[in-house]
Scaffold this active site. Sequence first.
Site, PDB file in Angstrom:
ATOM      1  N   ASN A   8       0.837  -1.198   0.000  1.00  0.00           N
ATOM      2  CA  ASN A   8       0.000   0.000   0.000  1.00  0.00           C
ATOM      3  C   ASN A   8       0.878   1.256   0.000  1.00  0.00           C
ATOM      4  OD1 ASN A   8      -1.591   2.200   0.865  1.00  0.00           O
ATOM      5  ND2 ASN A   8      -3.044   0.832   1.853  1.00  0.00           N
ATOM      6  N   GLY A  10       0.030   4.320  -0.139  1.00  0.00           N
ATOM      7  CA  GLY A  10      -0.485   5.380   0.746  1.00  0.00           C
ATOM      8  C   GLY A  10       0.131   5.276   2.129  1.00  0.00           C
ATOM      9  N   ASP A  61      -0.810  -2.919  10.318  1.00  0.00           N
ATOM     10  CA  ASP A  61      -2.145  -3.411  10.016  1.00  0.00           C
ATOM     11  C   ASP A  61      -3.134  -2.389  10.543  1.00  0.00           C
ATOM     12  OD1 ASP A  61      -3.270  -5.760   8.679  1.00  0.00           O
ATOM     13  OD2 ASP A  61      -4.503  -5.852  10.474  1.00  0.00           O
ATOM     14  N   SER A  62      -4.136  -2.099   9.737  1.00  0.00           N
ATOM     15  CA  SER A  62      -5.061  -1.039  10.146  1.00  0.00           C
ATOM     16  C   SER A  62      -6.461  -1.374   9.696  1.00  0.00           C
ATOM     17  CB  SER A  62      -4.612   0.299   9.547  1.00  0.00           C
ATOM     18  OG  SER A  62      -4.219   0.135   8.202  1.00  0.00           O
ATOM     19  N   GLY A 149      -8.076   4.583   0.295  1.00  0.00           N
ATOM     20  CA  GLY A 149      -8.993   3.719   1.042  1.00  0.00           C
ATOM     21  C   GLY A 149     -10.280   4.425   1.469  1.00  0.00           C
ATOM     22  N   TYR A 150     -10.585   4.337   2.754  1.00  0.00           N
ATOM     23  CA  TYR A 150     -11.831   4.868   3.309  1.00  0.00           C
ATOM     24  C   TYR A 150     -11.776   6.372   3.605  1.00  0.00           C
ATOM     25  CZ  TYR A 150     -13.082  -0.055   4.089  1.00  0.00           C
ATOM     26  OH  TYR A 150     -13.370  -1.388   3.919  1.00  0.00           O
ATOM     27  N   ASP A 151     -10.684   7.033   3.250  1.00  0.00           N
ATOM     28  CA  ASP A 151     -10.546   8.451   3.600  1.00  0.00           C
ATOM     29  C   ASP A 151     -11.740   9.319   3.188  1.00  0.00           C
ATOM     30  OD1 ASP A 151      -8.186   8.203   4.972  1.00  0.00           O
ATOM     31  OD2 ASP A 151      -6.901   8.757   3.290  1.00  0.00           O
TER      32      ASP A 151
HETATM   33  P1  ITT Z   1      -0.728  -4.115   3.317  1.00  0.00           P
HETATM   34  O1  ITT Z   1      -1.437  -5.226   4.085  1.00  0.00           O
HETATM   35  O2  ITT Z   1       0.032  -4.577   2.127  1.00  0.00           O
HETATM   36  O3  ITT Z   1       0.091  -3.220   4.212  1.00  0.00           O
HETATM   37  P2  ITT Z   1      -3.437  -3.161   2.909  1.00  0.00           P
HETATM   38  O4  ITT Z   1      -3.989  -1.942   2.235  1.00  0.00           O
HETATM   39  O5  ITT Z   1      -3.997  -4.500   2.520  1.00  0.00           O
HETATM   40  O6  ITT Z   1      -1.855  -3.119   2.726  1.00  0.00           O
HETATM   41  P3  ITT Z   1      -4.386  -3.654   5.626  1.00  0.00           P
HETATM   42  O7  ITT Z   1      -4.411  -5.127   5.429  1.00  0.00           O
HETATM   43  O8  ITT Z   1      -3.797  -3.100   6.894  1.00  0.00           O
HETATM   44  O9  ITT Z   1      -3.578  -2.931   4.456  1.00  0.00           O
HETATM   45  O10 ITT Z   1      -5.835  -3.115   5.418  1.00  0.00           O
HETATM   46  C1  ITT Z   1      -6.184  -1.852   5.838  1.00  0.00           C
HETATM   47  C2  ITT Z   1      -7.505  -1.446   5.216  1.00  0.00           C
HETATM   48  O11 ITT Z   1      -7.966  -0.295   5.900  1.00  0.00           O
HETATM   49  C3  ITT Z   1      -7.386  -1.106   3.738  1.00  0.00           C
HETATM   50  O12 ITT Z   1      -8.639  -1.313   3.109  1.00  0.00           O
HETATM   51  C4  ITT Z   1      -7.101   0.392   3.797  1.00  0.00           C
HETATM   52  O13 ITT Z   1      -7.498   1.058   2.620  1.00  0.00           O
HETATM   53  C5  ITT Z   1      -7.910   0.804   5.016  1.00  0.00           C
HETATM   54  N1  ITT Z   1      -7.206   1.895   5.695  1.00  0.00           N
HETATM   55  C6  ITT Z   1      -6.180   1.774   6.567  1.00  0.00           C
HETATM   56  N2  ITT Z   1      -5.699   2.983   6.896  1.00  0.00           N
HETATM   57  C7  ITT Z   1      -6.413   3.872   6.194  1.00  0.00           C
HETATM   58  C8  ITT Z   1      -6.362   5.253   6.086  1.00  0.00           C
HETATM   59  O14 ITT Z   1      -5.463   5.985   6.708  1.00  0.00           O
HETATM   60  N3  ITT Z   1      -7.236   5.849   5.278  1.00  0.00           N
HETATM   61  C9  ITT Z   1      -8.147   5.140   4.603  1.00  0.00           C
HETATM   62  N4  ITT Z   1      -8.254   3.809   4.632  1.00  0.00           N
HETATM   63  C10 ITT Z   1      -7.388   3.170   5.430  1.00  0.00           C
END
Ligand code: ITT
Length: 190
Positions: A8, A10, A61-62, A149-151
């Site tokens: 990701n 971002g 992870d977020s 993402g969800y921003d």
């Molecule tokens: P990696 O696992 O490769 O790091 P990922 O995007 O799959 O990348 P996650 O498994 O942690 O990351 O999933 C996090 C989800 O939450 C993902 O859909 C993101 O778009 C969303 N997310 C996390 N932080 C965000 C943010 O700051 N703003 C918007 N959406 C966010």
Amino acid sequence: MIRFVTGNEGKVREARAALDARVEQFEYNYPEIQSDELATIAAHGAREASREVGEPIMVEDSGLFVDALDGFPGPYSAYVEGTLGIERVWRLTEPETDDTAAFRSVIAYCEGSDLADAPTVRDGDPPVAVFEGRVEGRIVAPRGDGGFGYDPIFEYDDRTFAEMEPEEKNEYSHRGRAIDAFAAWYGADR
Ligand code: ITT
């Protein structure tokens, strides 16, 4: 140099804004375990990745936790973003009276050696230090075209994260807070 294992971009942009050039993106598709707890997922990912990629290493992870939906999509946020999409998460929340939600982030860091001076360590081989950040806001109809993402559906103080510059989002965001906690421990001199 810390290798940030993520696909990701971002996330990487935001980590760089806070930690300067000391972060380099490393794409390695480690198997992500399923768990209700972000810290468990992140710590497991850091261990898996460290075996392949080496150290020092960081995994994050977020997820977005919507109160009226009992914390959905939470740890499944990436899957739900790819299947339902963010607009449908907003539509699911719209009929509810409670529109509050929180973004949460967990950074897992390992460098092979003992991390006993870190505030929270998950024992194992190798040990992993974890740092958490959280921000509360509201789910709104999509606005803005920054961020990722969800921003566009997450509003903090009258603006969505997608309506903020990256530096400003970092000031308030879950990831910015987790990175600050990490940076406070990691220090400037490594
Ligand atoms: P990696 O696992 O490769 O790091 P990922 O995007 O799959 O990348 P996650 O498994 O942690 O990351 O999933 C996090 C989800 O939450 C993902 O859909 C993101 O778009 C969303 N997310 C996390 N932080 C965000 C943010 O700051 N703003 C918007 N959406 C966010």
